[in-house]
Write a protein that holds these residues in place. Structure first.
Motif, mmCIF file in Angstrom:
data_model
loop_
_atom_site.group_PDB
_atom_site.id
_atom_site.type_symbol
_atom_site.label_atom_id
_atom_site.label_comp_id
_atom_site.label_asym_id
_atom_site.label_seq_id
_atom_site.Cartn_x
_atom_site.Cartn_y
_atom_site.Cartn_z
ATOM 1 N N GLN A 74 26.466 -3.673 -43.720
ATOM 2 C CA GLN A 74 25.581 -2.702 -44.376
ATOM 3 C C GLN A 74 24.188 -2.722 -43.750
ATOM 4 O O GLN A 74 23.581 -1.679 -43.545
ATOM 5 N N ARG A 75 23.710 -3.901 -43.440
ATOM 6 C CA ARG A 75 22.378 -4.045 -42.836
ATOM 7 C C ARG A 75 22.330 -3.454 -41.432
ATOM 8 O O ARG A 75 21.283 -2.986 -40.979
ATOM 9 N N ALA A 76 23.470 -3.437 -40.723
ATOM 10 C CA ALA A 76 23.498 -3.027 -39.313
ATOM 11 C C ALA A 76 23.902 -1.572 -39.086
ATOM 12 O O ALA A 76 23.666 -1.045 -37.995
ATOM 13 N N ILE A 77 24.490 -0.904 -40.051
ATOM 14 C CA ILE A 77 25.021 0.450 -39.840
ATOM 15 C C ILE A 77 23.975 1.395 -39.253
ATOM 16 O O ILE A 77 24.224 2.055 -38.238
ATOM 17 N N ALA A 78 22.823 1.498 -39.870
ATOM 18 C CA ALA A 78 21.788 2.422 -39.392
ATOM 19 C C ALA A 78 21.293 2.037 -38.000
ATOM 20 O O ALA A 78 21.083 2.896 -37.144
ATOM 21 N N ARG A 79 21.151 0.749 -37.763
ATOM 22 C CA ARG A 79 20.661 0.302 -36.460
ATOM 23 C C ARG A 79 21.636 0.678 -35.351
ATOM 24 O O ARG A 79 21.238 1.131 -34.288
ATOM 25 N N PHE A 80 22.931 0.512 -35.595
ATOM 26 C CA PHE A 80 23.926 0.824 -34.575
ATOM 27 C C PHE A 80 24.019 2.319 -34.304
ATOM 28 O O PHE A 80 24.533 2.726 -33.267
ATOM 29 N N ALA A 81 23.502 3.138 -35.206
ATOM 30 C CA ALA A 81 23.483 4.591 -35.003
ATOM 31 C C ALA A 81 22.283 5.043 -34.173
ATOM 32 O O ALA A 81 22.234 6.192 -33.723
ATOM 33 N N GLU A 82 21.329 4.160 -33.929
ATOM 34 C CA GLU A 82 20.145 4.523 -33.141
ATOM 35 C C GLU A 82 20.559 4.781 -31.691
ATOM 36 O O GLU A 82 21.164 3.910 -31.056
ATOM 37 N N PRO A 83 20.240 5.954 -31.144
ATOM 38 C CA PRO A 83 20.698 6.276 -29.788
ATOM 39 C C PRO A 83 20.114 5.390 -28.691
ATOM 40 O O PRO A 83 20.762 5.178 -27.666
ATOM 41 N N ASP A 84 18.922 4.854 -28.888
ATOM 42 C CA ASP A 84 18.265 4.066 -27.843
ATOM 43 C C ASP A 84 18.448 2.558 -28.012
ATOM 44 O O ASP A 84 17.897 1.788 -27.232
ATOM 45 N N LEU A 85 19.220 2.138 -29.015
ATOM 46 C CA LEU A 85 19.382 0.715 -29.289
ATOM 47 C C LEU A 85 19.900 -0.030 -28.062
ATOM 48 O O LEU A 85 20.940 0.314 -27.503
ATOM 49 N N HIS A 86 19.146 -1.045 -27.640
ATOM 50 C CA HIS A 86 19.573 -1.874 -26.509
ATOM 51 C C HIS A 86 18.731 -3.151 -26.499
ATOM 52 O O HIS A 86 17.501 -3.104 -26.562
ATOM 53 N N ALA A 87 19.405 -4.284 -26.410
ATOM 54 C CA ALA A 87 18.726 -5.578 -26.333
ATOM 55 C C ALA A 87 18.789 -6.096 -24.902
ATOM 56 O O ALA A 87 19.866 -6.184 -24.322
ATOM 57 N N ARG A 88 17.640 -6.421 -24.362
ATOM 58 C CA ARG A 88 17.554 -6.994 -23.013
ATOM 59 C C ARG A 88 17.249 -8.480 -23.162
ATOM 60 O O ARG A 88 16.222 -8.874 -23.732
ATOM 61 N N LEU A 89 18.164 -9.298 -22.669
ATOM 62 C CA LEU A 89 17.997 -10.740 -22.743
ATOM 63 C C LEU A 89 16.941 -11.181 -21.733
ATOM 64 O O LEU A 89 17.065 -10.923 -20.542
ATOM 65 N N LEU A 90 15.904 -11.846 -22.226
ATOM 66 C CA LEU A 90 14.849 -12.362 -21.350
ATOM 67 C C LEU A 90 15.123 -13.807 -20.959
ATOM 68 O O LEU A 90 14.870 -14.207 -19.823
ATOM 69 N N ARG A 91 15.650 -14.576 -21.927
ATOM 70 C CA ARG A 91 15.915 -15.996 -21.672
ATOM 71 C C ARG A 91 16.875 -16.510 -22.716
ATOM 72 O O ARG A 91 16.836 -16.085 -23.864
ATOM 73 N N ARG A 92 17.722 -17.426 -22.320
ATOM 74 C CA ARG A 92 18.675 -18.048 -23.243
ATOM 75 C C ARG A 92 18.633 -19.558 -23.054
ATOM 76 O O ARG A 92 18.629 -20.058 -21.930
ATOM 77 N N GLN A 93 18.651 -20.271 -24.172
ATOM 78 C CA GLN A 93 18.713 -21.730 -24.169
ATOM 79 C C GLN A 93 19.884 -22.137 -25.059
ATOM 80 O O GLN A 93 20.041 -21.603 -26.154
ATOM 81 N N VAL A 94 20.687 -23.063 -24.586
ATOM 82 C CA VAL A 94 21.836 -23.546 -25.343
ATOM 83 C C VAL A 94 21.691 -25.047 -25.545
ATOM 84 O O VAL A 94 21.500 -25.792 -24.577
#
Length: 128
Positions: A55-75
């Motif tokens: 429910q929290r994500a439905i509207a966000r996933f409908a955004e046409p420009d939605l895109h996450a660019r990974l800058l850095r990852r630490q595991v």
């Protein structure tokens, strides 16, 4: 989609990011445990379980420009920390937001996610 029970925590989080960028809500949700929780860091509960997370994500996933660019990852063991710049379509207009995402992965699924968000940065007129 690969069976996440056999994936490393890093691979599970990457699968989540790939589904997010593909606007694949069900594929994205499949990377979360059925009873997973999402938090605004450090401990403000945003959603618990698939129904609330969806429910929290439905509207966000409908955004046409939605895109996450990974800058850095630490595991570190079962914890994956992603630093991202996310394109969004805010109510005020298109822009981006910087996020720090802390995921805990257990049994091949994200069991909790905690987010630290920077300020919304709206696009300047005449930019894409």
């Amino acid at each position: 989609m690969a069976d996440t029970a056999y994936l490393s925590p890093e691979a599970v989080v990457q699968q989540q990011l790939d589904a997010y960028n593909a606007h694949d809500l069900e594929g994205w949700l499949a990377t979360y445990a059925p009873d997973a929780c999402q938090y605004q860091h450090p401990a403000t509960l945003l959603a618990r379980g698939h129904a609330e997370i969806r429910q929290r994500a439905i509207a966000r996933f409908a955004e046409p420009d939605l895109h996450a660019r990974l800058l850095r990852r630490q595991v570190i063991g079962q914890v994956v920390i992603d630093h991202e710049m996310v394109r969004r379509n805010f109510a005020e207009g298109p822009g981006q937001i910087e996020l720090l995402c802390l995921y805990t992965v257990e049994a091949g699924k994200i069991s909790s996610a905690s987010f630290i968000a920077g300020p919304e940065q709206l696009d300047q007129p005449g930019t894409d």
